[in-house]
Design an enzyme around this catalytic site. Structure first.
Site, PDB file in Angstrom:
ATOM      1  N   THR A 119       0.819  -1.212   0.000  1.00 10.23           N
ATOM      2  CA  THR A 119       0.000   0.000   0.000  1.00 10.23           C
ATOM      3  C   THR A 119       0.853   1.263   0.000  1.00 10.23           C
ATOM      4  O   THR A 119       0.493   2.283  -0.588  1.00 10.23           O
ATOM      5  CB  THR A 119      -0.934  -0.042   1.231  1.00 10.23           C
ATOM      6  OG1 THR A 119      -1.818  -1.146   1.062  1.00 10.23           O
ATOM      7  CG2 THR A 119      -1.758   1.207   1.385  1.00 10.23           C
TER       8      THR A 119
HETATM    9  N1  LIG Z   1      -1.518  -1.836   4.128  1.00 10.03           N
HETATM   10  C1  LIG Z   1      -0.978  -2.692   3.278  1.00 10.03           C
HETATM   11  O1  LIG Z   1       0.148  -2.593   2.892  1.00 10.03           O
HETATM   12  C2  LIG Z   1      -1.836  -3.816   2.845  1.00 10.03           C
HETATM   13  C3  LIG Z   1      -1.376  -4.241   1.504  1.00 10.03           C
HETATM   14  N2  LIG Z   1      -2.368  -4.614   0.615  1.00 10.03           N
HETATM   15  C4  LIG Z   1      -0.245  -5.234   1.604  1.00 10.03           C
HETATM   16  O2  LIG Z   1       0.534  -5.295   0.679  1.00 10.03           O
HETATM   17  O3  LIG Z   1      -0.101  -5.939   2.590  1.00 10.03           O
END
Ligand SMILES: NC(=O)C[C@H](N)C(=O)O
Length: 162
Positions: free
Chosen positions: A10
């Protein structure tokens, strides 16, 4: 000299929507550091660009190769939050004798409200002060690799012994 290894998540504006990984993002860790006018020596390298739920132990082994190849003793790893604790444990068990800090963000790096710049600043500052070991820098706190979990309900990292 600080060596930064990026792995997606993210913090780099990557996420999963409807089970599909979004791989296009206009956010880079480099751009966050440039806007903060960082004035110490660092190098930055993208190892892979994945939502952390898709990271495998082969990817982690590749990350360890990059850490070992680096002449730097202070390494920052940017990483998705879901499996950050797994990667921290994987690296922590290897006793690499370098200071290694993992950091990510909860809000997309591409969003105006992102926690990415704060988290990066906090992690980079901690990296310069901490003794060799593996740490997670999230929620304005430092966690040791062997005493940390992500609480999925509160969306915060916490110590296991709390
Ligand atoms: N907050 C995040 O990074 C979640 C993300 N989708 C991950 O790569 O784990």
């Amino acid at each position: 000299m600080i060596h930064i290894l990026t792995t997606g998540g993210t913090i780099e504006g990557l996420d999963y929507v409807d089970g599909k990984g979004i791989t296009q993002s206009n956010v880079t860790i480099q751009s966050f550091l440039e806007s903060a006018n960082i004035d110490f020596d660092y190098t930055i390298k993208s190892v892979f660009k994945k939502d952390s739920r898709a990271i495998t132990d082969e990817d982690r082994a590749q990350l360890v190769c990059k850490i070992n190849e680096s002449a730097a003793t202070k390494i920052l790893i940017t990483h998705g939050t879901f499996t950050m604790e797994d990667t921290a444990k994987y690296i922590g068990k290897l006793n690499l004798n370098k200071t290694i800090v993992l950091v990510g963000s909860f809000i997309l790096g591409s969003s105006a409200e992102t926690d990415a710049p704060f988290n990066l600043g906090y992690a980079l500052s901690s990296l310069q002060l901490l003794k060799p070991d593996v740490y997670i820098a999230m929620n304005g706190q430092i966690f040791n690799w062997n005493n940390v979990s992500k609480n999925l309900e509160t969306n915060k990292f916490e110590r296991n012994d709390q």
